[in-house]
Design an enzyme around this catalytic site. Structure first.
Site, short mmCIF file in Angstrom:
data_model
loop_
_atom_site.label_atom_id
_atom_site.label_comp_id
_atom_site.label_asym_id
_atom_site.label_seq_id
_atom_site.Cartn_x
_atom_site.Cartn_y
_atom_site.Cartn_z
N PRO A 171 107.49 38.87 88.89
CA PRO A 171 107.83 38.84 87.59
C PRO A 171 108.51 38.04 87.00
O PRO A 171 108.84 37.80 85.86
CB PRO A 171 108.42 40.23 87.65
CG PRO A 171 108.14 40.84 89.04
CD PRO A 171 107.93 39.64 90.16
N GLU A 177 111.03 44.44 98.26
CA GLU A 177 111.94 43.74 97.29
C GLU A 177 111.55 42.54 97.05
O GLU A 177 112.09 41.83 96.14
CB GLU A 177 113.33 44.17 97.56
CG GLU A 177 113.62 45.53 97.76
CD GLU A 177 113.28 46.46 96.98
OE1 GLU A 177 113.59 46.21 95.62
OE2 GLU A 177 112.47 47.38 97.20
N ARG A 225 87.24 30.72 87.40
CA ARG A 225 86.23 30.57 86.27
C ARG A 225 86.17 29.55 85.21
O ARG A 225 85.20 29.25 84.64
CB ARG A 225 85.99 32.00 85.57
CG ARG A 225 87.10 32.33 84.57
CD ARG A 225 87.27 33.82 84.19
NE ARG A 225 86.22 34.15 83.52
CZ ARG A 225 85.77 34.03 82.28
NH1 ARG A 225 86.73 33.28 81.55
NH2 ARG A 225 84.80 34.30 81.77
N ASP A 281 85.03 32.50 74.91
CA ASP A 281 85.91 33.75 75.28
C ASP A 281 87.00 33.67 74.61
O ASP A 281 87.73 32.74 73.85
CB ASP A 281 86.23 33.54 76.66
CG ASP A 281 85.55 34.18 77.72
OD1 ASP A 281 84.64 34.90 77.26
OD2 ASP A 281 85.59 33.82 79.06
C1 4H3 Z 1 104.00 39.44 90.61
C2 4H3 Z 1 104.47 40.17 91.95
C3 4H3 Z 1 104.63 41.33 89.57
C4 4H3 Z 1 104.21 40.17 89.58
C5 4H3 Z 1 104.99 41.35 91.81
C6 4H3 Z 1 103.68 39.44 88.24
C7 4H3 Z 1 106.46 42.40 95.03
C8 4H3 Z 1 106.72 40.20 94.06
C9 4H3 Z 1 107.93 41.85 95.30
C10 4H3 Z 1 105.63 41.22 94.09
C11 4H3 Z 1 107.84 40.37 95.03
C12 4H3 Z 1 108.74 42.52 94.31
N1 4H3 Z 1 104.91 41.96 90.69
N2 4H3 Z 1 104.10 40.13 87.03
N3 4H3 Z 1 105.57 42.11 92.97
O1 4H3 Z 1 102.98 38.53 88.30
O2 4H3 Z 1 107.42 39.72 96.06
O3 4H3 Z 1 108.41 42.35 92.94
#
Ligand code: 4H3
Length: 249
Positions: A88, A115, A153, A168
């Site tokens: 994230p 985590e 794609r 698209d």
């Molecule tokens: C990517 C991975 C959201 C995204 C994710 C996204 C689990 C990342 C762990 C994994 C870490 C804790 N969440 N938004 N989760 O692309 O390795 O966040």
């Protein structure tokens, strides 16, 4: 293109990549995929991949060493590929980014769990971090699958209908227009007359107008980023007039 996926559940991504367009891309030879299970890169009897976080707190952290070994194994077959960690905290994927990634020779995708991964692995070995949107997933596998689907794609020759990727949503910085198929009337709703007219120029203008209108209604942020041409400005004005007529009429 060559894509490696590393994680605790690579088979989940593999299953996804066996079907549809991504499966076909592999059958065609446009895409080669390899999947690496982190557990295969542990050296202890219990195949430990995670440990408790320094500083305390809930959850577990993926250890650097098994990840490093898996990434090195992937790199041996895919030396030109950058190592991308799905998280994230990464750069948010959009159409432009997808096109950028599709032009690469390959990608090594790291899917985390719990985590996340030891930050020292990120510092030492990860080249880039990518996010598929502003929300948290329980693992990076689903994010990897999203990225793979969007990128594959766009590979040359992968789409059955070459035009469908060009038309698209987002390709022209606009949302896609609505689509209809048979029957002509379904539960009292008719297909818009223009689409039945056979007049290709009128249909093109209708579709462009719907794209502009939808983008204006649903994603005005996209219109701010995009210069409108003369025809587009006229069509969007028409859409707005008709929309307001609908609203108050
Ligand atoms: C990517 C991975 C959201 C995204 C994710 C996204 C689990 C990342 C762990 C994994 C870490 C804790 N969440 N938004 N989760 O692309 O390795 O966040």
């Amino acid at each position: 293109m060559e894509i490696d996926v590393i994680g605790l559940f690579p088979q989940a991504v593999r299953g996804f990549c066996e079907v549809g367009m991504v499966g076909r891309a592999q059958a065609q030879g446009a895409l080669a995929m390899r999947f690496w299970d982190l557990r295969d890169f542990t050296l202890d009897r219990r195949h430990t991949v995670d440990d408790r976080p320094y500083g305390g707190g809930p959850g577990m952290v993926l250890m650097a060493e098994p990840l490093q070994a898996a990434i090195e194994a992937a790199k041996r077959g895919n030396a030109d590929s950058r190592v991308a960690y799905l998280s994230p905290a990464g750069r948010v994927l959009n159409h432009d980014a997808v096109m950028e990634l599709a032009a690469r020779p390959g990608l090594i995708l790291v899917a985390g769990r719990y985590e996340g991964v030891d930050e020292r692995l990120v510092q030492a070995t990860v080249d880039e971090e990518w996010s598929v949107g502003d929300y948290v997933l329980s693992g990076g596998e689903a994010a990897a699958a999203v990225m793979i689907d969007a990128v594959v794609r766009q590979l040359p020759g992968v789409l059955g209908h070459e035009d469908s990727a060009r038309e698209d949503s987002f390709v022209e910085g606009l949302l896609d227009c609505p689509h209809y198929t048979r029957p002509e009337e379904w539960r009292g709703q008719k297909v818009p007359d223009t689409l039945l007219s056979g007049d290709h120029e009128r249909i093109r203008r209708w579709r462009l107008k719907e794209s502009l209108g939808r983008t204006w209604l649903r994603r005005p942020d996209l219109l701010v980023l995009r210069e409108l041409g003369a025809e587009e400005r006229v069509l969007l004005e028409e859409f707005k007039q008709e929309y307001r007529g609908h609203e108050y009429g």
